[in-house]
Design an enzyme around this catalytic site. Structure first.
Site, PDB file in Angstrom:
ATOM      1  N   CYS A   2       4.137  34.197 -34.084  1.00 27.89           N
ATOM      2  CA  CYS A   2       4.928  32.980 -34.167  1.00 27.89           C
ATOM      3  C   CYS A   2       6.397  33.381 -34.272  1.00 27.89           C
ATOM      4  CB  CYS A   2       4.541  32.181 -35.404  1.00 27.89           C
ATOM      5  SG  CYS A   2       2.775  31.877 -35.496  1.00 27.89           S
ATOM      6  N   ARG A  27       7.370  33.859 -28.259  1.00 25.13           N
ATOM      7  CA  ARG A  27       6.480  34.446 -29.265  1.00 25.13           C
ATOM      8  C   ARG A  27       5.273  33.549 -29.546  1.00 25.13           C
ATOM      9  NH1 ARG A  27       9.035  38.603 -32.541  1.00 25.13           N
ATOM     10  NH2 ARG A  27       7.312  38.325 -33.962  1.00 25.13           N
ATOM     11  N   TRP A  77       1.913  30.090 -32.652  1.00 24.01           N
ATOM     12  CA  TRP A  77       0.793  30.588 -31.855  1.00 24.01           C
ATOM     13  C   TRP A  77      -0.399  30.478 -32.806  1.00 24.01           C
ATOM     14  CZ3 TRP A  77      -3.028  34.320 -32.038  1.00 24.01           C
ATOM     15  CH2 TRP A  77      -3.657  34.619 -30.825  1.00 24.01           C
ATOM     16  N   ASN A 103       4.535  33.660 -40.317  1.00 27.10           N
ATOM     17  CA  ASN A 103       3.944  34.416 -39.222  1.00 27.10           C
ATOM     18  C   ASN A 103       2.998  35.421 -39.861  1.00 27.10           C
ATOM     19  OD1 ASN A 103       3.358  35.753 -36.876  1.00 27.10           O
ATOM     20  ND2 ASN A 103       5.295  36.862 -36.766  1.00 27.10           N
ATOM     21  N   GLY A 104       1.756  35.492 -39.381  1.00 26.79           N
ATOM     22  CA  GLY A 104       0.781  36.409 -39.965  1.00 26.79           C
ATOM     23  C   GLY A 104      -0.478  35.652 -40.351  1.00 26.79           C
ATOM     24  N   GLU A 485      -2.984  48.528 -15.101  1.00 29.55           N
ATOM     25  CA  GLU A 485      -1.794  47.710 -15.357  1.00 29.55           C
ATOM     26  C   GLU A 485      -1.671  46.579 -14.327  1.00 29.55           C
ATOM     27  OE1 GLU A 485      -0.063  47.221 -17.724  1.00 29.55           O
ATOM     28  OE2 GLU A 485       1.824  46.374 -17.079  1.00 29.55           O
ATOM     29  N   LYS A 489      -1.631  42.606 -15.301  1.00 34.40           N
ATOM     30  CA  LYS A 489      -0.522  41.724 -14.906  1.00 34.40           C
ATOM     31  C   LYS A 489      -1.063  40.492 -14.200  1.00 34.40           C
ATOM     32  CE  LYS A 489       2.257  42.683 -16.778  1.00 34.40           C
ATOM     33  NZ  LYS A 489       2.197  43.845 -17.598  1.00 34.40           N
ATOM     34  N   GLU A 492      -3.200  38.152 -16.611  1.00 37.63           N
ATOM     35  CA  GLU A 492      -2.524  37.490 -17.733  1.00 37.63           C
ATOM     36  C   GLU A 492      -1.610  36.352 -17.287  1.00 37.63           C
ATOM     37  OE1 GLU A 492       0.197  39.650 -20.342  1.00 37.63           O
ATOM     38  OE2 GLU A 492       0.636  41.050 -18.740  1.00 37.63           O
ATOM     39  N   HIS A 508     -21.344  53.328  -8.770  1.00 35.08           N
ATOM     40  CA  HIS A 508     -22.229  53.348  -9.938  1.00 35.08           C
ATOM     41  C   HIS A 508     -22.466  51.939 -10.476  1.00 35.08           C
ATOM     42  CE1 HIS A 508     -22.261  57.687  -9.989  1.00 35.08           C
ATOM     43  NE2 HIS A 508     -20.954  57.646  -9.780  1.00 35.08           N
ATOM     44  N   LYS A 608       4.162  37.039 -27.083  1.00 34.83           N
ATOM     45  CA  LYS A 608       4.812  38.300 -26.740  1.00 34.83           C
ATOM     46  C   LYS A 608       4.442  39.424 -27.695  1.00 34.83           C
ATOM     47  CE  LYS A 608       7.752  40.895 -24.534  1.00 34.83           C
ATOM     48  NZ  LYS A 608       7.247  41.457 -23.276  1.00 34.83           N
TER      49      LYS A 608
HETATM   50  O1  M6R Z   1       4.875  45.363 -28.074  1.00 37.99           O
HETATM   51  P1  M6R Z   1       3.728  46.202 -27.621  1.00 37.99           P
HETATM   52  O2  M6R Z   1       4.090  47.123 -26.495  1.00 37.99           O
HETATM   53  O3  M6R Z   1       3.094  46.953 -28.757  1.00 37.99           O
HETATM   54  O4  M6R Z   1       2.676  45.190 -27.054  1.00 37.99           O
HETATM   55  C1  M6R Z   1       1.418  45.616 -26.620  1.00 37.99           C
HETATM   56  C2  M6R Z   1       0.735  44.560 -25.808  1.00 37.99           C
HETATM   57  O5  M6R Z   1       0.557  43.396 -26.554  1.00 37.99           O
HETATM   58  C3  M6R Z   1       1.523  44.209 -24.536  1.00 37.99           C
HETATM   59  O6  M6R Z   1       1.760  45.331 -23.749  1.00 37.99           O
HETATM   60  C4  M6R Z   1       0.730  43.164 -23.701  1.00 37.99           C
HETATM   61  O7  M6R Z   1      -0.421  43.724 -23.203  1.00 37.99           O
HETATM   62  C5  M6R Z   1       1.624  42.606 -22.590  1.00 37.99           C
HETATM   63  N1  M6R Z   1       1.615  41.182 -22.639  1.00 37.99           N
HETATM   64  C6  M6R Z   1       1.162  42.946 -21.228  1.00 37.99           C
HETATM   65  O8  M6R Z   1       1.990  42.407 -20.257  1.00 37.99           O
END
Ligand code: M6R
Length: 613
Positions: A2, A27, A77, A103-104, A485, A489, A492, A508, A608
């Protein structure tokens, strides 16, 4: 996850809070709210709204509708309780006099709620946060002041928290508290701020300090007093943030994600160029002794999401450069798996935000076992950076889009530089080979500019394939890592189902999923395995799948013989190809999401910075 912002000073608080929240919306974005202490005393003005921040802004006429110079704001969030007006923050106490943003997760909230309900305190939300507001009020029943009551409350709650608290009975005062969740204090002229992220207050002040776990702060317009967990005063170091404000703005781009993709060449220049001197790697403030590096028996990389994917590429590269075993483990697994880590293990934590809770917990677990911790982090002063023995910053600038792009490429560049540095100390790589990589590093930003300039080709392929139901990414060695990766991308931000597989694994099991209409993105930048990539592509085509391939300019014509489409990247040293190869994958995901009408910078269910488990 958050976003939190707080202000106390002489100006009207609500517009400042809403401005701060607009920079924190990435966030968390399922609801938002503010609480302001009204001018001249009386009950708090609390306004909350489910949905995007705009709903709240419209409701409050951009903040003009709420008067008062002290307040807190929040973007949510959801963890406990679905997004709704009631579950939005600020959460208020029974009397309406105390408001809390959080937050938490308060892990023992159930037990505390039972206790308070037993005392006749009614609850109005499903959140864990409401217990904090109610508990602070409960601890004021003997007339205790706000700080004392907050201190009592903190001794009872368990879990992770960044808290901002205001009380109608303590006008002018804002209380902040932190444990395992980031919180920043901002020092202005005749005003003070708190925020979960520096971008929220950058417009108003560049002087900040970072709260440590267990600390509590009292903010007033005169300044900030900070206390440790025993309520002893703490002198905070004030740092100056040198991020440009523009860096956290869209600057004419439609989406932060696109802007950040396009910023990669510049970000790489910042991350790499100052670290190459006279043909060798120069790592600033590198204090891990060479004897220690020589005594290392293994390396263990821990991270989450895209940062983990950087680690997977890193495993291939570091093992090749150092001839040492390199493990790479998801931080969320590492912390519970009894890892084989000791004084002779270097644990590398990779994190853009430096606040990811699982990565932080993995770091602490590794330290408990005696390992040295080196972190690769973007956000200066973040928790992971501060708890590491050695930090290497990526200097990528603020990354706002939820889908990470420039953080990925700068992390990978820095990890390569680290490997090159250690290879010199260990004598595990020929000097000429190291120089060849470093030489190529110099031309990398330009080559990446060329890849980005050719984005129309990627956009064309996205227009052909954006509506496929399933997309598989395949590759061998670093191409497999790159596929992880690319796949993340795509899923998400565009919500297209996608998976990444090591090409050799297709037969396999996975190949049974290939049928006419399935899109396979075949990565073929690892040129020593090019022929294998070609064979795997044929296997897919034979079963009716469509193949979009990625390879270097020198092999594009060969690749075109087997694939339906080819994206070419400039040739470069093999170690640098993933840095060029990732950009078309980012763009492909971006354009596919755009064509599918998705909310690119705020993908559903995501945030984020993942500061809960
Ligand atoms: O801030 P961080 O690099 O520790 O975050 C890790 C993941 O949450 C972050 O890379 C997430 O997978 C991204 N949204 C991917 O685009």
């Amino acid at each position: 996850m958050c976003g939190i912002v707080g202000y106390t000073g002489k100006e009207q608080a609500a517009p400042i809070l809403l401005d701060g929240l607009s920079r924190l919306e990435y966030r968390g974005y399922d609801s938002a709210g503010v609480a302001v202490c009204p001018e001249g005393g009386g009950s708090l003005c609390v306004h909350k709204a489910k949905g995007r921040l705009k709903v709240l802004c419209d409701l409050l006429d951009g903040g003009a509708a709420v008067k008062g110079t002290v307040g807190v704001g929040h973007t949510r969030w959801a963890t406990h309780g679905a997004p709704s007006d009631e579950n939005s923050h600020p959460q208020v106490s029974r009397s309406g006099k105390i408001a809390v943003v959080h937050n938490g997760i308060i892990e023992n909230y159930g037990e505390l709620k039972d206790f308070l309900q037993g005392q006749g305190v009614p609850f109005t939300s499903e959140t864990d946060t409401e217990v904090v507001a109610q508990l602070v009020e409960y601890f004021q029943r003997d007339g205790a002041d706000l700080l004392t009551a907050v201190g009592r409350c903190l001794r009872r709650i368990e879990g992770a928290y960044a808290l901002g608290i205001v009380s109608a009975d303590a006008p002018g005062q804002l209380i902040a508290a932190r444990k395992d969740s980031p919180l920043i204090l901002g020092y202005g002229e005749g005003c003070s701020f708190l925020a979960s992220d520096v971008t929220a207050i950058l417009r108003f002040t560049r002087r900040v300090s970072y709260m440590d776990d267990g600390e509590v702060a009292v903010l007033t317009e005169e300044g900030i007093a900070c206390y440790d967990h025993l309520m002893q005063p703490v002198e905070k170091e004030i740092c100056r943030v040198d991020w440009e404000i523009d860096a956290a703005e869209k600057g004419g781009y439609e989406h932060f994600m696109f802007k950040e993709i396009m910023e990669q060449p510049e970000a790489l220049r910042r991350a790499v160029f100052p670290r190459i001197r006279e043909g060798e790697v120069f790592l600033e403030d590198f204090t891990l002794p060479e004897e220690y590096l020589r005594s290392m028996r293994s390396i263990h990389i821990v991270a989450c999401g895209s940062s983990y994917h950087v680690g997977v590429v890193g495993k291939y590269h570091l093992e090749q450069m150092l001839r040492l075993p390199v493990e790479v483990t998801l931080a969320s697994e590492f912390r519970y798996m009894d890892p084989i880590v000791d004084q002779r293990t270097l644990v590398i934590v990779i994190s853009q935000s430096g606040e990811t809770l699982d990565s932080m917990a993995a770091l602490r677990e590794a330290r408990r076992r005696g390992a040295k911790i080196l972190s690769i982090v973007n956000v200066a002063g973040s928790s992971i950076a501060r708890e590491s023995d050695q930090v290497l910053y990526t200097w990528a600038g603020p990354e706002i889009a939820v889908a990470t792009t420039k953080a990925y490429s700068t992390q990978l560049a820095v990890l390569n530089l680290l490997g090159l540095h250690m290879s010199r100390v260990l004598g595990s790589m020929a000097a000429e080979e190291r120089r060849a990589v470093l030489e190529d590093f110099r031309t990398l930003p330009e080559k990446l500019e060329k890849v980005l300039a050719n984005r129309d080709g990627v956009q064309y392929y996205a227009s052909q394939y954006f509506n496929r139901e399933s997309v598989f990414y395949i590759g061998r060695n670093v191409d497999y890592a790159l596929g992880l990766e690319g796949s993340l991308k795509l899923k998400e931000i565009s919500y297209v189902h996608s998976e990444a597989y090591a090409s050799g694994e297709l037969k396999h099991g996975t190949i049974s999923l290939i049928e006419p209409g399935t899109l396979v993105v075949a990565l073929g930048t690892c040129l020593r395995l090019f022929d294998k990539a070609m064979s795997n592509i044929l296997e897919v085509r034979t079963r009716g799948g469509d193949v979009l391939a990625l390879t270097t300019e020198s092999r594009a014509a060969d690749m075109a013989k087997n694939a339906n489409g080819v994206i070419a990247i400039p040739d470069a040293h093999p170690m640098l190809l993933p840095l060029l190869g990732v950009a078309p994958l980012q763009l492909f995901a971006y354009y596919a999401a755009l064509m599918r009408g998705c909310d690119i910078d705020r993908p559903r269910n995501l945030a984020k910075s993942v500061t809960v488990e």
